[in-house]
Motif scaffolding. Structure first.
Motif, short mmCIF file in Angstrom:
data_model
loop_
_atom_site.label_atom_id
_atom_site.label_comp_id
_atom_site.label_asym_id
_atom_site.label_seq_id
_atom_site.Cartn_x
_atom_site.Cartn_y
_atom_site.Cartn_z
N GLU A 1487 -19.89 -18.27 20.48
CA GLU A 1487 -21.49 -16.81 19.78
C GLU A 1487 -20.51 -15.67 19.53
OE1 GLU A 1487 -25.81 -15.87 18.22
OE2 GLU A 1487 -25.07 -16.87 20.09
N ILE A 1488 -20.24 -14.62 21.45
CA ILE A 1488 -19.86 -13.24 21.43
C ILE A 1488 -18.32 -13.62 20.61
CG2 ILE A 1488 -19.10 -12.16 23.24
CD1 ILE A 1488 -21.10 -13.22 24.92
N ALA A 1489 -17.84 -14.71 20.24
CA ALA A 1489 -16.80 -14.31 20.44
C ALA A 1489 -16.27 -14.79 19.18
CB ALA A 1489 -15.73 -15.62 21.18
N GLN A 1490 -17.18 -15.02 18.26
CA GLN A 1490 -17.39 -15.00 16.69
C GLN A 1490 -17.17 -15.86 16.60
OE1 GLN A 1490 -17.84 -11.96 14.86
NE2 GLN A 1490 -19.03 -11.64 17.41
N LEU A 1551 -14.93 -7.65 17.88
CA LEU A 1551 -14.64 -8.46 19.29
C LEU A 1551 -14.11 -7.05 20.06
CD1 LEU A 1551 -11.26 -10.09 19.65
CD2 LEU A 1551 -12.91 -10.46 20.59
N GLN A 1552 -14.06 -5.47 19.81
CA GLN A 1552 -13.98 -4.24 20.12
C GLN A 1552 -15.16 -4.26 20.84
OE1 GLN A 1552 -11.80 -2.86 22.29
NE2 GLN A 1552 -10.08 -3.95 21.14
N LYS A 1553 -16.31 -4.61 19.69
CA LYS A 1553 -17.75 -4.15 19.26
C LYS A 1553 -18.24 -5.22 20.55
CE LYS A 1553 -18.36 -1.60 15.22
NZ LYS A 1553 -17.30 -2.72 14.38
N VAL A 1554 -17.82 -6.34 20.55
CA VAL A 1554 -18.24 -6.74 21.09
C VAL A 1554 -18.06 -7.84 22.94
CG1 VAL A 1554 -18.04 -9.32 21.70
CG2 VAL A 1554 -18.72 -9.20 19.44
N PHE A 1559 -19.93 -6.58 27.94
CA PHE A 1559 -19.96 -5.78 29.11
C PHE A 1559 -20.31 -5.06 29.05
CE2 PHE A 1559 -16.50 -9.84 27.81
CZ PHE A 1559 -16.50 -10.78 29.44
N ALA A 1560 -21.10 -4.91 28.76
CA ALA A 1560 -21.61 -3.05 29.24
C ALA A 1560 -21.13 -2.46 30.16
CB ALA A 1560 -23.21 -2.75 28.27
N ASP A 1561 -21.85 -4.13 30.97
CA ASP A 1561 -22.32 -2.83 32.81
C ASP A 1561 -20.79 -3.64 33.60
OD1 ASP A 1561 -22.76 -5.79 31.71
OD2 ASP A 1561 -24.40 -6.05 33.20
N ARG A 1570 -2.18 -1.50 20.36
CA ARG A 1570 -2.43 -0.75 19.81
C ARG A 1570 -3.02 0.72 19.95
NH1 ARG A 1570 -4.58 -5.42 15.61
NH2 ARG A 1570 -2.67 -6.30 15.06
N VAL A 1571 -2.55 1.71 20.59
CA VAL A 1571 -3.09 2.61 20.62
C VAL A 1571 -5.24 3.02 20.84
CG1 VAL A 1571 -3.19 4.95 21.67
CG2 VAL A 1571 -1.04 3.66 21.48
N HIS A 1572 -4.66 3.09 19.64
CA HIS A 1572 -6.71 3.27 18.81
C HIS A 1572 -7.52 2.43 19.50
CE1 HIS A 1572 -6.54 0.07 16.46
NE2 HIS A 1572 -5.50 0.38 15.78
N THR A 1573 -7.18 1.51 20.12
CA THR A 1573 -8.17 0.26 20.63
C THR A 1573 -8.67 0.43 22.24
OG1 THR A 1573 -6.75 -1.01 21.64
CG2 THR A 1573 -7.62 -1.60 19.94
N ILE A 1574 -7.78 2.04 22.78
CA ILE A 1574 -7.83 2.70 23.73
C ILE A 1574 -9.15 3.92 24.20
CG2 ILE A 1574 -7.15 0.61 24.91
CD1 ILE A 1574 -5.58 3.38 25.47
N LEU A 1575 -9.56 4.37 22.41
CA LEU A 1575 -9.54 5.81 22.40
C LEU A 1575 -10.97 5.67 22.79
CD1 LEU A 1575 -8.18 6.70 18.70
CD2 LEU A 1575 -7.92 7.51 21.68
#
Length: 1613
Positions: A1487-1490, A1551-1554, A1559-1561, A1570-1575
């Motif tokens: 589910e997490i991985a859609q 995915l980024q949101k997920v 993995f919040a903690d 792609r650089v914008h993924t790590i902004l």
């Protein structure tokens, strides 16, 4: 003078008087006979010496001047017969002379001179023929005339004085008259044809075309008869192999008559002639075509075979005669004829002379072997010709197969490969064996009749044992074939698993799953070993039967003889019977094999017939000439005759043959339309139309785009235009160029071909350059433009040899995008008017697509005014289109320009616009720096190759010669290395089988052979005490020569067939001989008294029983020794390789590792044990035979020395040459098979490009090359066998002569029989010793290769900490400290990370970016201790990871790699192979991985099937599965290595949101693509060349305008 007077010096009668007339003195007539012989010698010797003097410069005959005179073969045959008759005459003269009181030289002296003259005549003739100087033949003509006249006078005198047919000398003289007459006729014929004398204009003749061509090195058809029979012309090749290896150049090309094309035309004509007008549907019979095309050589071979079999019976009969007459005085049956005063003997009397019999036996053996080898050679050559013809036939059919056949799965690639690799070979083998089918029954019947004649009814009882047990043999043979099938299935399964492991090895190591997968392979291997065990059991049963049946037969025969007749057989009868038993056993055993092959051949023919009758592609005459060959065209097409008179290069023939003149084009095309389809309904063969109601035009010189959803029939439309689909109705028209243009363009553009790039890329197994030029001439400028347009230059630069690197199946693996760009480049490069591109952008990222669109399509193609049809999903390119065809559900929705559609179909336009906007937004995000997909592909390539910097590059296995012997590589060492037998490897093999087994094997073998000799010896004792000996094993040595061509693989082993099938027989160890030596003579005393049968029979029975039991034991020990060796070797290999460091896989090509698991393991499993068995058996047999002979007649040992020396040299030269030729055969077979499978895969492309004829040509070349190698290999085998057979015959002769000489010295005749029968067995086994040695040497290479991998270092799995010291839940927090870290891939390489320091707090989200090669991925590998950390350390939650056991470390972290890897199995298995998680946990991860909804929809849910490599999911989905896999493992540290590279934008954002929420903690390290993924990250690390350049929060880094990070972000906006 008393001793040697010419006419004898009988005082009473003056031998020299000529009172009654010159010719009435018999002695004078004989003297007259000397004249022609002396005349010939006087004339020819000077000529020969002068000739040889001038020829000494060119000792080797220059074959291109060699021309056979008429009657060449007949002359050789007559000369050989003449020589034989002269030998009889000499023998008769000498024996008669012994009956006279004084010596009469005239009885044998003229005959002796005649023998020398006949030999000289043929040498002289040969020299004249090779120097093509026929005038000198006149001398021979005169000689034949004189000899004929003098012999006729002698015959006339005999008749006059009443010497008749009863006297042998009369018959001999009559024969000589006939022979001289015939030779005279041959000579007159040469004069008549060549007109070299008596005629004004001698005829000019040229040698055959093949000999003018110096490339033809296979001379068998062109040399003289003697060289043909003994393969003399092979000497330079085989002896030369010792100095430098035989290469393809050295074996040259095939003579025209053996080329595949010639034979294809023969077979094709025979096949097509059978089609009749009344019933065109009826399939022609393949059997009949084969018979018509190749029946004659098979008949010839069968004739040779019959002759050999009949001569084979001379052996036992001569033994019978020698033993019978050894110690008796011959009976005089002749008489002294008054006028001649000399003794005339009857023919019977000559045959009672033992010395004469010995010579006859020798001649019979030599002839028998010669005929037998000739028979094999002819069948093999025919078999090879047949195979070439069949391959060409299959290939032509493949090129015409309808595509629907391929795609609908009626004809799979597998089936085609089987036809090529298996069925053609089955037929070839059948042809090799078929003379046996009719020769064997005759042999058996003859043998049984002779046995009955010798021993009466008991012989029939013995023979019936053999006959009754033959079906059991057949049963075992069929069982063997079945188990082999199941073994094959198991090993394919094992290979599939192994391949998966090796492809995903990086992932397995990172997740610490190697052992799970290793176990699954071991599991399959277990099943495979079970069927191998059955296989071994059956093999040993079959060997046992072969060895035991003869013993049983002899036991029954002699025991029943003792019971029925109450008397012993005489030793002569007993021995002849035994020798007959050997002759009988071979055909009975082989019959089962031959029958099995016949059955297989029938199946193969049926499959071939079905294939040749399958559907062909429709007649696409609108695009080129008529492809499907009409019958009339074939019947008397000029091509057919051309092929035969060969006036033009072969290159064109295949075309002429297949393509009648092109049809005139239809007039109704308009000029500006390139292709037009009217009312087209097309189908893929199911009668449901895939495309319906198609009406379209493709404008000339414009860019047409075809768009539509997935599966709406865009690709099908292209194929329909190319004529690949079946047309239900409608027409496709292709325009023709205007005439004016036609003239100019005729030579520049290939009119009827279409440049076509398929969606699924198809590469040839060739260099990059060959793949792009695809047979067109190379034009540097154009090539460069095309490569730039497809942006291939950077990829080419990465390849080890640039564009000369082999790619494709056996070459280097390229990624999908690279493959696709090469295919597009091929379509662009070809000079065709029309180019079809089927979704060329599907595997390319946005940059490349744009570049290709601008440079390639808009610039390169449009500038050339070429018509382009482009299928695409990228709607943003529609603005470039001149014409658009929109499709939906298999029909055309709209057609027109973009403007038309904008005005007329607003809805569609709007729909497109929204799609375009979406694509444009993606575009903006997509234009990143160098972290696009291509960079990624290039990176994988680079990773694969930069390992080449390391000098530890193991070159291909071929060069893996003994490392320790490489000090100096000059000629001498290579020579010695090549002829050395690899003892060390043999020892490694045996020791891996276990010492107990080795000991058992050696011991039981020696014991068995001793018992065998004991049986024979006991038999000799038993019959001697009647009067003469018997040898119990004669029968047992089945003459392998009698077998099926020595090279027939039965149960799959190269030449196990016969040797596996030759029954066995005694070996003698020295001490045994010495022990029995004492026994024999002590026994003599009591046996003279004649003990009763009751004393001999029980011992005989016990010995035979022991022999049979030992046969069983030895056959089992060898097989199971082989099995345990195979088990251990594979087990060690697998474990070594799976635990090797990742670096090993970077350096070693995957194919090389897989070879160890496929080919090499297969050899070790199935081929070595039988070879080993056969080798030990035949060696021990020869040794025991030689031992027995030496024991009977010790003087034989003197003659043994020169024989042993010559044998040593023969085997030494042969082994080296055979190994080379076998390698050539293997290495030429692979490209041939690959070419077939490649063609079948790329059919549509080949046909679109119209390159059929080029591919046919290539196929013919490959077939011919392989056939050449195979022909040379079998000729080399014949070379060896002829030589060892002749050696064997010499051994028989020496043994016979030795025993005849020593017969006076108290040698009982039974012992002579024993010696001779053993001598006969040697002939059969000598060549097997050498053949098996050569095979074993080739097969041991496999063991050596496997061993070379066993020395690789494993990773250090232990670590310095104990598992118990690591907390259960480590790492709890996920804090990472990197301290002064230095990393390299290999101690020999430069470090990739230099002194890196960083701290990551628990729960931080970290982004790492940097250019390609800056060390980002290496850092991620360092966390898992996958690379060599040689300074500094990484501390995770307080523990230094380098101290941890690898299993623990890797199982506690998780990583997502850039290239998604899935394994075949279920989804559950892919997420959790260890089976530790609950279903809920797995569903949660999905589910997490859609993926939850998608997986729910699949049948089976979590247990749904994943195919190999996850091919049934898209790349994006596979990447998501890998994410889910990482989520399942709840670890507090997650590393993502460019994980989102292959996912589209929308999914990536989700995915980024997920990742942020799920993995919040936890600590997440993202390697950015792609650089914008790590902004949004908490911390950004920018790397450059293995150092950290910047490290801080992204906001802080952005404030520094000149910073690296800032420039990255700017470039990405």
């Amino acid at each position: 003078m008393a001793g040697l007077s010419f006419c004898g010096n009988n005082v009473t009668k003056n031998a020299y008087s000529v009172d009654t007339g010159m010719l009435n003195n018999g002695c004078f007539v004989d003297a007259l006979n000397l004249v022609p012989h002396v005349f010939l010698l006087f004339i020819t010797f000077p000529i020969l010496f002068i000739g040889w003097g001038s020829q000494s410069s060119k000792v080797q005959i220059h074959h291109n001047t060699w021309l056979h005179f008429p009657g060449h073969n007949l002359r050789w045959i007559l000369t050989f017969t003449l020589l034989f008759v002269h030998v009889c005459e000499i023998a008769e003269g000498i024996v008669s002379n012994k009956q006279m009181d004084t010596n009469h030289l005239h009885l044998f002296m003229p005959a002796f001179m005649g023998f020398i003259a006949a030999t000289t005549s043929v040498v002289y003739y040969h020299n004249i023929e090779t120097s093509n100087f026929p005038k000198l033949l006149l001398a021979l003509f005169i000689y034949w005339v004189l000899a004929f006249i003098t012999k006729s006078i002698k015959l006339w005198k005999f008749a006059e004085y009443g010497v008749g047919v009863l006297h042998l000398r009369f018959c001999i003289t009559a024969l000589l008259v006939v022979l001289y007459g015939l030779l005279m006729a041959v000579e007159i014929n040469v004069i008549r044809v060549r007109r070299y004398v008596f005629f004004a204009n001698p005829q000019k003749v040229k040698p055959p075309e093949d000999l003018q061509d110096l490339g033809v090195r296979f001379l068998q058809p062109f040399v003289n008869l003697l060289s043909k029979a003994t393969y003399w012309w092979m000497n330079p090749l085989i002896i030369g192999a010792h100095k430098r290896p035989i290469e393809l150049k050295k074996i040259g090309k095939l003579p025209i008559a053996m080329r595949a094309l010639t034979n294809y035309l023969k077979l094709k004509d025979a096949y097509e002639d059978q089609r009749n007008a009344e019933d065109p549907e009826k399939a022609p019979s393949i059997w009949r075509s084969m018979y018509r095309a190749f029946g004659r050589p098979i008949l010839l071979s069968s004739t040779f075979r019959y002759l050999a079999d009949l001569l084979g019976f001379a052996g036992p009969l001569c033994i019978y005669g020698i033993v019978e007459h050894l110690n008796k005085k011959p009976v005089k049956e002749g008489s002294v004829v008054p006028y001649f005063e000399v003794y005339f003997m009857s023919s019977n009397e000559l045959l009672q002379n033992t010395s004469v019999l010995a010579v006859l036996l020798f001649l019979a053996l030599v002839l028998q072997r010669t005929f037998l080898q000739a028979s094999y050679y002819v069948t093999i050559e025919t078999g090879i010709n047949l195979r070439g013809a069949l391959l060409a036939m299959i290939y032509n059919k493949i090129l015409r197969l309808s595509t629907s056949n391929m795609s609908m799965g009626e004809m799979t690639l597998g089936q085609i490969n089987n036809l090529v690799a298996i069925e053609t070979n089955q037929l070839m083998w059948f042809l090799f064996l078929c003379p046996n089918l009719w020769a064997m029954p005759v042999q058996i019947v003859m043998g049984v009749i002779l046995l009955y004649y010798l021993l009466g009814t008991s012989a029939l009882i013995g023979a019936s044992v053999i006959v009754l047990l033959a079906p059991v043999q057949y049963l075992i043979a069929t069982k063997l074939a079945d188990t082999q099938k199941s073994t094959l299935d198991q090993s394919t399964e094992r290979l599939k698993k192994t391949t998966e492991i090796l492809k995903g090895i990086k992932l397995l190591k990172l997740y610490a799953w190697e052992n799970i997968f290793c176990d699954s392979v071991e599991d399959t291997r277990g099943k495979e070993l079970t069927s191998l065990r059955t296989f071994a059991l059956y093999t040993s049963m079959s060997i046992f039967m072969n060895a035991a049946i003869p013993i049983a037969a002899v036991l029954v025969t002699f025991v029943s003889h003792a019971l029925i007749n109450k008397s012993k057989p005489s030793s002569s009868e007993a021995f002849a019977a035994l020798a007959l038993f050997h002759i009988l056993v071979t055909p009975l055993f082989l019959l089962s094999t031959v029958v099995r092959f016949a059955v297989k051949a029938m199946v193969s023919v049926q499959k071939l017939g079905e294939f040749l009758q399958s559907d062909e592609i429709g007649d696409d005459s609108w695009r080129n000439g008529d492809m499907s060959v009409s019958l009339e065209a074939c019947k008397k097409h000029p091509g057919a005759t051309k092929a035969i008179n060969r006036k033009q290069p072969l290159l064109y023939q295949m075309d002429n043959y297949e393509q009648p003149a092109r049809r005139p084009l239809r007039p109704n095309e308009t000029e500006d339309v390139a292709v037009k389809v009217n009312g087209g309904f097309f189908t893929w063969g199911s009668n449901l139309s895939t495309l319906s109601d198609i009406n379209i035009c493709i404008p000339t010189g414009q860019l047409t785009m075809i768009v539509g959803q997935v599966g709406c029939g865009k690709s099908s439309l292209l194929l329909a235009m190319l004529g690949e689909m079946q047309t239900l109705s409608g027409k496709v028209y292709w325009s023709k160029l205007p005439v004016s243009e036609m003239l100019h363009e005729a030579n520049s553009k290939n009119r009827y071909s279409v440049g076509y790039a398929t969606q699924k890329s198809w590469l040839l197994n060739a260099t990059v350059e060959d793949n792009i030029t695809f047979g067109s001439p190379f034009n540097k400028q154009r090539y460069k433009t095309v490569i730039d347009a497809c942006s291939l230059q950077p990829d080419v630069d990465l390849l080890p040899f640039g564009d000369q690197t082999e790619i494709g199946e056996r070459g280097i693996n390229l990624s999908g995008g690279q493959r696709q760009r090469i295919c597009v480049a091929r379509a662009l490069y070809q000079n065709t008017n029309i180019v079809f591109l089927d979704d060329p952008f599907s595997a390319l990222d946005i940059h490349l697509s744009d570049h290709l669109m601008q440079e390639g399509i808009l610039k390169f193609l449009q500038d050339d005014k070429r018509t382009v049809v482009l299928v695409t999903h990228k709607l943003q390119y529609l603005i470039h289109a001149d014409w658009i065809i929109a499709m939906k559900d298999g029909s055309v929705l709209r057609e027109g320009t973009l403007k038309d559609i904008q005005t007329h179909d607003v809805e569609l336009y709007e729909h497109w616009k929204t799609l375009m906007n979406r694509q444009d937004q993606e575009l903006e995000k997509d234009t990143e720096i160098d972290n696009c997909q291509t960079a990624l592909e290039r990176k994988t390539l680079r990773r694969a190759f930069y390992s080449r910097e390391a000098k530890n590059q193991v070159d291909d296995d071929e060069e893996e010669e003994e490392e320790e012997e490489e000090e100096d590589d000059n000629m001498s060492t290579t020579t010695s290395r090549r002829s050395k037998i690899p003892w060390r490897v043999c020892w490694q093999y045996l020791s891996s089988g276990g010492f107990l087994m080795v000991f058992l094997m050696v011991f039981s073998k020696l014991l068995k052979h001793s018992v065998m000799v004991a049986i024979d010896y006991w038999l000799a004792e038993w019959t001697a005490n009647g009067d003469g000996p018997v040898n119990g094993t004669a029968y047992d040595d089945v003459p392998v020569n009698g077998t099926a061509n020595g090279d027939v693989p039965v149960n799959g082993t190269a030449n196990d067939d016969v040797n596996g099938y030759a029954p066995d027989f005694g070996n003698v160890t020295r001490d045994f001989v010495n022990a029995s030596a004492a026994a024999v003579f002590s026994n003599r005393t009591n046996s003279a008294a004649g003990l009763p049968d009751s004393y001999y029979v029980p011992v005989f029975i016990i010995l035979c029983g022991a022999g049979i039991a030992l046969c069983l034991i030895t056959s089992l020990t060898v097989e199971f020794l082989g099995l345990s060796a195979a088990t251990n070797l594979h087990h060690n290999l697998l474990n070594k390789i799976i635990h090797a460091p990742i670096r090993f896989f970077d350096v070693t090509p995957l194919g090389q590792i897989l070879n160890r698991f496929s080919a090499d393991t297969n050899i070790i499993d199935q081929h070595i044990p039988p070879t080993l068995e056969s080798l030990t058996r035949s060696t021990l047999l020869c040794l025991s035979a030689i031992g027995v002979i030496a024991f009977v007649t010790p003087s034989f040992l003197i003659a043994l020395i020169p024989l042993a020396v010559s044998f040593y040299f023969i085997q030494k030269y042969f082994r080296v040459a055979s190994k080379d030729l076998q390698d050539l055969d293997d290495s030429t077979q692979l490209p041939l098979l690959c070419h077939f499978s490649e063609t079948a895969e790329g059919l549509t492309t080949i046909r679109a490009f119209r390159h059929e004829s080029r591919f046919k040509q290539k196929m013919l070349e490959l077939t011919d090359t392989n056939n050449t190698a195979y022909l040379f290999l079998s000729a080399a085998n014949r070379w060896l066998e002829v030589r060892t057979d002749y050696l064997g015959a010499v051994i028989v002769l020496t043994a016979a002569v030795a025993s005849i000489w020593s017969s006076g010295k108290n040698l009982p005749s039974s012992m002579v029989g024993l010696g001779l029968t053993y001598a006969l067995t040697v002939t059969n086994y000598l060549n097997w010793v050498v053949r098996n040695l050569a095979d074993l040497e080739v097969q041991m290479a496999a063991v050596k290769k496997v061993n070379s991998f066993l020395s690789t270092e494993s990773e250090n799995y232990e670590g310095s900490m104990d598992t118990t010291q690591v907390p259960e839940d480590w790492p709890q927090h996920g804090e990472i400290k990197i301290q002064d870290l230095c990393v390299r891939y290999d101690p020999l390489l430069k470090p990739v990370l230099k002194h890196v320091n960083a701290n990551i707090n628990p729960g931080q989200k970290v982004g790492i970016c940097g250019r390609t090669g800056s060390g980002k991925s290496s850092l991620s590998l360092a966390f898992f201790n996958m690379v060599d950390v040689f300074e500094g350390r990484i501390i995770i939650d307080g523990i230094d990871i380098c101290k941890l056991p690898l299993q623990t470390l890797r199982s506690r972290l998780s990583i997502i790699l850039q290239d998604p890897v899935l394994f075949s199995g279920s989804i559950r298995f892919n997420l959790d192979p260890e089976r530790t998680c609950t279903d809920d946990r797995l569903w949660e991860a999905l589910e997490i991985a859609q993926l939850k909804n998608m997986v729910k929809a699949l049948s089976g849910g979590l247990d749904a099937v994943v195919t190999e490599g996850g091919e049934n999911f898209s790349v994006g989905q596979r990447q998501l599965f890998c994410l889910a896999r990482a989520f399942v493992r709840k670890s507090s540290i997650l590393i993502m290595d460019e994980a989102t590279a292959s996912i589209d934008m929308a999914t990536e954002n989700v995915l980024q949101k997920v990742v942020m929420t799920a993995f919040a903690d936890r600590t997440v390290v993202t390697i950015a693509h792609r650089v914008h993924t790590i902004l949004e990250a908490d911390l950004v690390i920018v790397m450059k060349r293995g150092n950290i350049l910047e490290i801080d929060k992204p906001e802080t880094l952005l404030e520094n305008e000149d910073g690296m990070f800032a420039s990255f972000v700017r470039a990405d906006m």
